[in-house]
Motif scaffolding. Sequence first.
Motif, mmCIF file in Angstrom:
data_model
loop_
_atom_site.group_PDB
_atom_site.id
_atom_site.type_symbol
_atom_site.label_atom_id
_atom_site.label_comp_id
_atom_site.label_asym_id
_atom_site.label_seq_id
_atom_site.Cartn_x
_atom_site.Cartn_y
_atom_site.Cartn_z
ATOM 1 N N GLN A 146 0.830 -1.203 0.000
ATOM 2 C CA GLN A 146 0.000 0.000 0.000
ATOM 3 C C GLN A 146 0.864 1.253 0.000
ATOM 4 O OE1 GLN A 146 -2.584 -0.352 3.364
ATOM 5 N NE2 GLN A 146 -3.923 -1.841 2.376
ATOM 6 N N MET A 147 1.939 1.226 0.758
ATOM 7 C CA MET A 147 2.818 2.386 0.827
ATOM 8 C C MET A 147 3.488 2.644 -0.525
ATOM 9 S SD MET A 147 5.850 3.161 3.548
ATOM 10 C CE MET A 147 6.997 2.000 2.852
ATOM 11 N N ILE A 148 3.948 1.587 -1.169
ATOM 12 C CA ILE A 148 4.598 1.744 -2.472
ATOM 13 C C ILE A 148 3.595 2.231 -3.501
ATOM 14 C CG2 ILE A 148 5.663 0.455 -4.376
ATOM 15 C CD1 ILE A 148 7.041 -1.264 -2.211
ATOM 16 N N TYR A 149 2.392 1.670 -3.498
ATOM 17 C CA TYR A 149 1.368 2.086 -4.454
ATOM 18 C C TYR A 149 0.983 3.544 -4.227
ATOM 19 C CZ TYR A 149 -3.058 2.456 -6.883
ATOM 20 O OH TYR A 149 -4.073 2.871 -7.692
ATOM 21 N N ALA A 150 0.821 3.942 -2.985
ATOM 22 C CA ALA A 150 0.464 5.334 -2.683
ATOM 23 C C ALA A 150 1.593 6.273 -3.095
ATOM 24 C CB ALA A 150 0.157 5.494 -1.207
ATOM 25 N N GLN A 151 2.838 5.852 -2.915
ATOM 26 C CA GLN A 151 3.976 6.692 -3.277
ATOM 27 C C GLN A 151 4.053 6.864 -4.792
ATOM 28 O OE1 GLN A 151 7.747 5.157 -2.018
ATOM 29 N NE2 GLN A 151 8.752 7.123 -2.215
ATOM 30 N N LYS A 152 3.849 5.791 -5.548
ATOM 31 C CA LYS A 152 3.875 5.888 -7.006
ATOM 32 C C LYS A 152 2.736 6.771 -7.499
ATOM 33 C CE LYS A 152 6.096 1.537 -8.187
ATOM 34 N NZ LYS A 152 5.926 0.244 -8.835
ATOM 35 N N ARG A 153 1.579 6.610 -6.926
ATOM 36 C CA ARG A 153 0.427 7.398 -7.326
ATOM 37 C C ARG A 153 0.625 8.857 -6.960
ATOM 38 N NH1 ARG A 153 -5.482 6.149 -5.151
ATOM 39 N NH2 ARG A 153 -5.962 8.335 -5.139
#
Length: 186
Positions: A146-153
Amino acid sequence: MGRSVIETVLGAVVLGIAGLFLGFAYSTSNVQRTQGYSVTANFPMIDGIQEGTDVRLNGVKVGSIDSINLITQPGPEQDLVKIKMTVRPDVQLPSDTQAMIASESLLGGKYLSLEPGVEDDMIKTDGNGRITRTQAPMRLDDLIGQMIYAQKRGDGDSSKSSGNATPSPGPAPVKNGGSAPAAAHP
């Protein structure tokens, strides 16, 4: 012949010391089964929990998990995991107590944490007690994803907005009917 007797006696001494060490370790490790009343709780998943895991209230061990079973009968509770635990008889739990699976540390093991509620009614101590408020464990790999996805987004959105920003021409408008400051004349 004298040498084999000495080796046998020395071996017996070593085994005796090892037995004393194991007995001491067992007696001080709180691995013994807790005596008390049975309580059940249903969880959607129980990552890291097994039979014998500690049940803690405010960080203090008050019980242990006796059994873990998957509910397979068709119905609203199908595929939930039923945990049966034993809680010390001197510990009374309010009926709105919440059970959650918590981590000892980032790399450590897990335990079942009980957070007492505020109700005056208590959970039954006759072996039919049930905790209805449960919370599944937080999975570290899901949190990282979730953290990686939120950071990419977040990076994609910020680059779009910063690249298209245009400064507004001229001075900012004056609010509330006030007058603009007069320009200085030479």
